[in-house]
Design a protein around this motif. Structure first.
Motif, PDB file in Angstrom:
ATOM      1  N   SER A 216     -13.459 -15.198 -28.234  1.00 24.51           N
ATOM      2  CA  SER A 216     -13.616 -16.174 -27.007  1.00 24.51           C
ATOM      3  C   SER A 216     -15.037 -16.723 -26.802  1.00 24.51           C
ATOM      4  O   SER A 216     -15.034 -17.582 -25.878  1.00 24.51           O
ATOM      5  CB  SER A 216     -13.018 -15.195 -25.969  1.00 24.51           C
ATOM      6  N   GLU A 328     -12.368  -7.276 -27.388  1.00 25.43           N
ATOM      7  CA  GLU A 328     -11.825  -8.259 -28.424  1.00 25.43           C
ATOM      8  C   GLU A 328     -11.942  -7.640 -29.622  1.00 25.43           C
ATOM      9  O   GLU A 328     -10.891  -7.894 -30.826  1.00 25.43           O
ATOM     10  CB  GLU A 328     -12.554  -9.662 -28.438  1.00 25.43           C
ATOM     11  N   ARG A 330     -11.308  -4.736 -30.421  1.00 21.23           N
ATOM     12  CA  ARG A 330     -10.254  -3.724 -30.813  1.00 21.23           C
ATOM     13  C   ARG A 330      -9.188  -3.910 -31.763  1.00 21.23           C
ATOM     14  O   ARG A 330      -9.061  -2.959 -32.571  1.00 21.23           O
ATOM     15  CB  ARG A 330      -9.419  -3.280 -29.346  1.00 21.23           C
ATOM     16  N   MET A 359      -8.116  -3.332 -20.182  1.00 24.30           N
ATOM     17  CA  MET A 359      -7.752  -4.541 -19.683  1.00 24.30           C
ATOM     18  C   MET A 359      -8.761  -4.801 -18.497  1.00 24.30           C
ATOM     19  O   MET A 359      -9.159  -6.067 -18.225  1.00 24.30           O
ATOM     20  CB  MET A 359      -6.385  -4.903 -19.600  1.00 24.30           C
ATOM     21  N   GLU A 360      -8.853  -3.925 -17.490  1.00 19.48           N
ATOM     22  CA  GLU A 360      -9.176  -4.265 -16.532  1.00 19.48           C
ATOM     23  C   GLU A 360     -10.725  -4.632 -16.604  1.00 19.48           C
ATOM     24  O   GLU A 360     -11.507  -5.572 -15.941  1.00 19.48           O
ATOM     25  CB  GLU A 360      -9.420  -2.993 -15.568  1.00 19.48           C
ATOM     26  N   TYR A 362     -11.964  -5.931 -19.359  1.00 21.63           N
ATOM     27  CA  TYR A 362     -12.014  -7.308 -19.831  1.00 21.63           C
ATOM     28  C   TYR A 362     -11.891  -8.493 -18.847  1.00 21.63           C
ATOM     29  O   TYR A 362     -12.806  -9.388 -18.735  1.00 21.63           O
ATOM     30  CB  TYR A 362     -10.700  -7.219 -20.930  1.00 21.63           C
ATOM     31  N   HIS A 363     -11.083  -8.066 -17.762  1.00 19.98           N
ATOM     32  CA  HIS A 363     -11.011  -9.092 -16.852  1.00 19.98           C
ATOM     33  C   HIS A 363     -12.043  -9.193 -16.007  1.00 19.98           C
ATOM     34  O   HIS A 363     -12.603 -10.226 -15.562  1.00 19.98           O
ATOM     35  CB  HIS A 363      -9.693  -8.863 -15.958  1.00 19.98           C
ATOM     36  N   LEU A 366     -14.338 -11.504 -18.110  1.00 18.75           N
ATOM     37  CA  LEU A 366     -14.198 -12.888 -17.951  1.00 18.75           C
ATOM     38  C   LEU A 366     -14.514 -13.557 -16.672  1.00 18.75           C
ATOM     39  O   LEU A 366     -14.866 -14.639 -16.494  1.00 18.75           O
ATOM     40  CB  LEU A 366     -12.478 -12.812 -18.136  1.00 18.75           C
ATOM     41  N   GLY A 367     -14.007 -12.780 -15.424  1.00 17.15           N
ATOM     42  CA  GLY A 367     -14.708 -13.058 -14.050  1.00 17.15           C
ATOM     43  C   GLY A 367     -16.040 -13.320 -14.040  1.00 17.15           C
ATOM     44  O   GLY A 367     -16.707 -14.420 -13.445  1.00 17.15           O
ATOM     45  N   ARG A 369     -18.013 -14.266 -16.500  1.00 20.63           N
ATOM     46  CA  ARG A 369     -18.237 -15.446 -17.296  1.00 20.63           C
ATOM     47  C   ARG A 369     -17.999 -16.728 -16.626  1.00 20.63           C
ATOM     48  O   ARG A 369     -18.536 -17.673 -16.383  1.00 20.63           O
ATOM     49  CB  ARG A 369     -17.477 -15.497 -18.606  1.00 20.63           C
TER      50      ARG A 369
ATOM     51  N   ARG B 206      -2.126 -11.274 -27.670  1.00 24.20           N
ATOM     52  CA  ARG B 206      -2.697 -11.734 -28.813  1.00 24.20           C
ATOM     53  C   ARG B 206      -1.716 -12.280 -30.085  1.00 24.20           C
ATOM     54  O   ARG B 206      -0.931 -11.496 -30.375  1.00 24.20           O
ATOM     55  CB  ARG B 206      -3.892 -10.801 -29.370  1.00 24.20           C
ATOM     56  N   ARG B 248      -6.223 -13.990 -19.797  1.00 23.56           N
ATOM     57  CA  ARG B 248      -6.138 -12.655 -19.184  1.00 23.56           C
ATOM     58  C   ARG B 248      -4.848 -12.130 -19.530  1.00 23.56           C
ATOM     59  O   ARG B 248      -3.945 -12.677 -20.147  1.00 23.56           O
ATOM     60  CB  ARG B 248      -6.054 -13.033 -17.570  1.00 23.56           C
TER      61      ARG B 248
END
Lengths: 464, 464
Positions: A216, A328, A330, A359-360, A362-363, A366-367, A369, B206, B248
């Motif tokens: 990403s 990512e 993983r 996952m949390e 990760y979110h 992303l937020g 970014r 993915r 997401r």
């Protein structure tokens, strides 16, 4: 300064290891020069300097000569395949090639047979480029450091992770090499080795066959001696390999953009500025003064709340990238790990974090970014671009001392186009000037960079 | 109706080929049933029906038994690896596996040795799922059609491109199989074979190791007999394989969402509605009347300009997807083509278009998708979801007659979560009811679908 810290060189801004490939087209067409002759000049430099520098993992001069001869014939017939037909180029050894092995800096991949061409390798061949060899990378472009030396001072690092690509172009072995950038891996080594490094907007070039740890955020980038060579290579790659699926491609004319004076630039204090010494700071400040003297307005964060908010968001950009990485990676790294593959020093701790990533998390990253991008976008409404250093220092002594990567983290995290110009020097070594553009604003960024480079090196302005 | 068009079955809504895997957990824990016993029941059905149906490219019962035994022990010890530990599952043969070859429906890949697990295959194993085999796909999930037959009537197509996954679940050979959807490749075959097909929001799982022809649009999806099995599989895949980098993940609780009555649904006239015959139309209209009778408001496009604008955008969604395909397939298909690989009937014409595709075409298609998404988003502010048919007809007679894919093109193009429920019948065959949710609204979509399914099948409502 202790005796062995003394510079071995007194590098000067404006030094070019090789002329522009783009500038040779007329001579190729006229038969006064040829891709084969250019390749032979590159091979002579490789043979002279490679034993000391160690930029390559593997090269294949025979195949390169065959490809260069074909390009030579096409130029003389007036039928080059593209603007990069016959370009001798090196590929960071994370880019898969069907005729050379791809080790990815890893014991896992060392010695595997060649694979299908990565999208960029295929696109280069479509355009007639001559793939000379694969250049040294750190392990998976993030881990263990290779043994490549800085061509300007072999005691020093060439920078990571695109170490071999930077060293090859810095030494004049090749006019162009591809790298990849997750935080600073094109621009920092280009800064350390004294040439142009470009990272286009995220997504403008397809990454398939490069297996980045963080798809990403990772970018294909270029090491070149000139801006125009970067332009023709990036534009060809974007139009031929295509953008990352779902993203837009590089927009702009076939010919490299002509120099254009920027009106107003925002000063970017990169997150590592506190570690930048007085000599490096002075080199930047002198350049900014020269630009101001031509009428370019350069605004400090303290004078604009939009920039202060941007600076606050930039401060955490490196941490945001690392949170994206540990999620990512993983897949497939947890699988490699379960199979008992061994990793070098830096990947081990990252694997621990990957195992714990949720996952949390990760979110959240992303937020963060999204917020950084929004703040850059807000500033881009008022400014023509952003200006600062490409690295917090010149190349350090010691091949394992890779230096701090934070200077380029904000633009990389936000996916904005950025480049480094070899127009500053400190401690006898090059120091890159960083320019960052608006998302998908490559054409303006190149035009402004051409103007800034000319102005600082020639003391004049082509646009005045 | 000519003699051989007469139905061979009189399929009834509510028919389930297998019970829910999720519902077996208590029995697994108590030792009254086990993943090994479940696998043996699946194997017995495969051995009985596979010779006629041809759902599999390859299977490996020995490996599956070993994996099922390990899962059996974990459930009895109270230490299952996940909610899907011991789940017998089939994988569409575009999903790479390290222990079974992956042919991708193509002569190019046929017989190649197994590769690294795709991200979803790795994630399934992490959770203890039992990969039973690889199921028939069309060539690269877009080209030449395989020889799989519809388990409800072997004269008929099971639908494409996830033909084998649909047939395996429809025949009760497996409770779950993975497919992939670019236009309709999960939901249409699920509609034809009479079970639940789900396509989650774009990006929540993915796709690495699946090599889709159109990575910006292709989705992993599920074939299951129940909604709850789809939920536990999709949630596990999203959290373990992770989302497509930069996107997401699937948001929602560990347990499948409880039924919830939707307040207001928008009627979606899929682009192929003009080709839907009177019997199929009547099946849908009857169901909509039943829902209205419970107080659900169902709004026609003619009664809301927001929906009329959405419908206009939906009309070109299949063409938009095909424009994305012909651009994104340039790499690696033009390379395959140059190497002399031969493609089946449908891929040849696509290659011609790929050769002619330009970046400007691609940007136009991305713009059309952005507009479609914006119109769905606008409607999602007022409606709880969208309702229509999952296919323009029941499964046609003739294995090469794959039917029209347009019904699911709007949601797939826009990347919205959608599913098909086996709650309608016409011509003695199943016909899927399509429900589409808001982007990343999987939890609400599943809750509404559970309510709708219950209401239509049981004639009552669990939420009343």
């Amino acid at each position: 300064m202790p005796d062995d810290d003394r510079p071995h060189t007194d590098w000067q801004p404006g030094t070019r290891a090789l002329p522009s490939f783009h500038g040779l087209a007329a001579a190729f067409r006229a038969g006064k020069d040829s891709p084969r002759d250019l390749l032979e000049r590159c091979i002579a430099t490789i043979e002279a300097r490679e034993p000391e520098i160690g930029a390559f993992v593997v090269y294949d001069f025979d195949r390169a000569r065959t490809a260069a001869d074909a390009a030579t014939a096409r130029w003389r017939d007036g039928t080059p395949l593209s603007a990069i037909d016959g370009l001798p180029i090196g590929l960071k050894d994370v880019i898969s090639t069907e005729d050379l092995p791809t080790g990815r800096g890893s014991e896992i991949f060392a010695g595997r047979p060649p694979e299908r061409d990565a999208a960029v390798a295929w696109a280069l061949r479509q355009g007639g480029a001559v793939i000379v060899g694969k250049t040294v990378t750190t392990e998976f472009a993030i881990g263990r450091i290779g043994r490549t030396r800085n061509p300007l001072d072999p005691r020093r690092t060439p920078g990571t992770s695109s170490s071999g690509s930077a060293a090859a172009v810095g030494a004049g072995m090749l006019p162009v090499a591809l790298g990849s950038q997750l935080i600073s891996s094109v621009m920092r080594p280009a800064s350390y080795c004294g040439h142009v490094g470009v990272m286009p907007s995220y997504g403008v070039i397809r990454m398939d066959g490069m297996e980045p740890v963080c798809p990403s955020t990772d970018h294909v980038g270029t090491h070149t001696t000139t801006l125009e060579d970067a332009w023709i290579v990036l534009r060809h790659l974007s139009r031929t390999a295509g953008p990352i699926p779902g993203w837009r491609g590089l927009h702009g004319p076939a010919e490299p953009p002509a120099p254009a004076k920027p009106r107003r630039l925002a000063r970017l204090y990169e997150p590592d500025w506190q570690h930048t010494d007085a000599d490096c700071r002075a080199a930047l400040e002198d350049a900014l003064k020269s630009l101001c003297a031509t009428g370019v307005e350069i605004v400090e964060p303290e004078d604009d709340p939009v920039l202060r908010r941007l600076e606050a968001a930039c401060a955490t950009s490196e941490a945001t990238i690392m949170a994206l990485v540990t999620n990512e990676m993983r897949w497939p790294f947890l699988d490699y790990d379960a199979k008992g593959f061994r990793f070098g020093l830096r990947l081990g701790p990252l694997m621990e974090k990957a195992r714990a990533a949720t996952m949390e998390d990760y979110h959240d990253a992303l937020g963060a970014r999204d917020e950084l991008r929004a703040r850059f976008d807000a500033a881009a409404r008022t400014y023509d671009g952003f200006i600062g250093l490409s690295a917090s220092s010149v190349a350090a002594i010691g091949l394992d001392n890779m230096g701090r990567p934070g200077a380029t983290a904000p633009a990389t995290c936000a996916g904005l186009p950025a480049l480094t110009l070899p127009v500053l020097a400190a401690h006898g070594m090059p120091l890159g000037l960083q320019l960052v553009g608006a998302a998908h604003g490559e054409a303006s960024l190149f035009a402004h960079a051409a103007w800034v480079g000319w102005t600082l090196l020639e003391g004049g302005s082509p646009a005045r």
